[in-house]
Write a protein that holds these residues in place. Sequence first.
Motif, mmCIF file in Angstrom:
data_model
loop_
_atom_site.group_PDB
_atom_site.id
_atom_site.type_symbol
_atom_site.label_atom_id
_atom_site.label_comp_id
_atom_site.label_asym_id
_atom_site.label_seq_id
_atom_site.Cartn_x
_atom_site.Cartn_y
_atom_site.Cartn_z
ATOM 1 N N LEU A 55 0.834 -1.211 0.000
ATOM 2 C CA LEU A 55 0.000 0.000 0.000
ATOM 3 C C LEU A 55 0.863 1.253 0.000
ATOM 4 C CD1 LEU A 55 -2.682 -1.121 2.622
ATOM 5 C CD2 LEU A 55 -3.092 -0.741 0.173
ATOM 6 N N ALA A 56 1.931 1.252 0.791
ATOM 7 C CA ALA A 56 2.823 2.416 0.874
ATOM 8 C C ALA A 56 3.507 2.677 -0.468
ATOM 9 C CB ALA A 56 3.865 2.210 1.975
ATOM 10 N N ALA A 57 3.975 1.605 -1.116
ATOM 11 C CA ALA A 57 4.617 1.772 -2.423
ATOM 12 C C ALA A 57 3.630 2.330 -3.439
ATOM 13 C CB ALA A 57 5.185 0.433 -2.906
ATOM 14 N N LEU A 58 2.418 1.801 -3.441
ATOM 15 C CA LEU A 58 1.407 2.282 -4.385
ATOM 16 C C LEU A 58 0.986 3.717 -4.071
ATOM 17 C CD1 LEU A 58 -0.788 -0.915 -4.761
ATOM 18 C CD2 LEU A 58 0.902 -0.006 -6.395
ATOM 19 N N ALA A 59 0.967 4.072 -2.813
ATOM 20 C CA ALA A 59 0.605 5.446 -2.427
ATOM 21 C C ALA A 59 1.620 6.450 -2.971
ATOM 22 C CB ALA A 59 0.505 5.556 -0.908
ATOM 23 N N ARG A 60 2.877 6.015 -3.107
ATOM 24 C CA ARG A 60 3.914 6.905 -3.647
ATOM 25 C C ARG A 60 3.839 7.022 -5.172
ATOM 26 N NH1 ARG A 60 6.748 4.203 0.473
ATOM 27 N NH2 ARG A 60 7.620 2.695 -0.985
ATOM 28 N N HIS A 61 3.014 6.195 -5.803
ATOM 29 C CA HIS A 61 2.867 6.188 -7.264
ATOM 30 C C HIS A 61 1.379 6.232 -7.622
ATOM 31 C CE1 HIS A 61 6.899 4.465 -6.657
ATOM 32 N NE2 HIS A 61 7.174 5.097 -7.777
ATOM 33 N N PRO A 62 0.764 7.392 -7.503
ATOM 34 C CA PRO A 62 -0.689 7.472 -7.730
ATOM 35 C C PRO A 62 -1.133 7.069 -9.134
ATOM 36 C CG PRO A 62 0.259 9.653 -7.269
ATOM 37 C CD PRO A 62 1.348 8.657 -7.106
ATOM 38 N N ASP A 63 -0.230 7.143 -10.117
ATOM 39 C CA ASP A 63 -0.594 6.715 -11.464
ATOM 40 C C ASP A 63 -0.443 5.217 -11.654
ATOM 41 O OD1 ASP A 63 -1.218 9.309 -12.220
ATOM 42 O OD2 ASP A 63 0.821 9.730 -12.903
ATOM 43 N N GLY A 64 0.006 4.534 -10.621
ATOM 44 C CA GLY A 64 0.156 3.091 -10.668
ATOM 45 C C GLY A 64 1.570 2.664 -10.997
ATOM 46 N N MET A 65 1.784 1.364 -10.851
ATOM 47 C CA MET A 65 3.091 0.765 -11.118
ATOM 48 C C MET A 65 2.870 -0.567 -11.807
ATOM 49 S SD MET A 65 4.776 1.136 -7.312
ATOM 50 C CE MET A 65 6.461 0.778 -7.804
ATOM 51 N N THR A 66 3.841 -0.962 -12.613
ATOM 52 C CA THR A 66 3.782 -2.322 -13.144
ATOM 53 C C THR A 66 4.058 -3.269 -11.986
ATOM 54 O OG1 THR A 66 6.128 -2.454 -13.691
ATOM 55 C CG2 THR A 66 4.632 -1.598 -15.421
ATOM 56 N N MET A 67 3.640 -4.495 -12.131
ATOM 57 C CA MET A 67 3.899 -5.496 -11.101
ATOM 58 C C MET A 67 5.410 -5.678 -10.918
ATOM 59 S SD MET A 67 1.010 -6.576 -9.863
ATOM 60 C CE MET A 67 1.038 -8.277 -9.357
ATOM 61 N N GLY A 68 6.160 -5.623 -12.020
ATOM 62 C CA GLY A 68 7.606 -5.760 -11.943
ATOM 63 C C GLY A 68 8.245 -4.616 -11.173
ATOM 64 N N ALA A 69 7.801 -3.390 -11.450
ATOM 65 C CA ALA A 69 8.347 -2.225 -10.736
ATOM 66 C C ALA A 69 8.000 -2.298 -9.253
ATOM 67 C CB ALA A 69 7.815 -0.934 -11.348
#
Length: 165
Positions: A55-69
């Motif tokens: 959740l914390a990682a995703l919160a830092r990337h509001p546009d989303g992330m690839t599963m790999g990233a």
Amino acid sequence: MKATAFREKHDGALAGPLDVRLWLRLLSCTMVIEKRLKRRLTDRYDTTLPRFDVLAALARHPDGMTMGALSRSLLVSNGNVTGLIKTLQKDGHAALAPGAVDRRASIVRLTPEGRDYFDALAKVHRGWISGMLGGLDTAQREALFELLGALKLSIAADSEDEAKT
């Protein structure tokens, strides 16, 4: 209530080089903090530290992330991330969609509910961390932060293992 020190690895009785004793003290502190965070997240919020980390990682990337990233940012395998994302999706906290450029790549992002949930958890988490570091004044916290930064550089400079690969 007077605080008592927690037990250290090897009961803190390990005599020997300062470097080893320092490493064991760092390890003890890390293990106690992590154990307390895990227990509090489980007991009070029925969640896990790995889910909180996602959740914390995703919160830092509001546009989303690839599963790999996401897996690279968390330093875990894609398989570990996949299971966590499935749980977060089931709970309504994360959404998965095909990538706009490469449709084979899945993009994961927080849902609005996931953002609200994480914001509430993060506030409590910060309070727990502040409580555990509460015995240090601001100058001590800043000094420790700087010293740990120097340690991080020292560790990075030790490339003995990397030379073998």
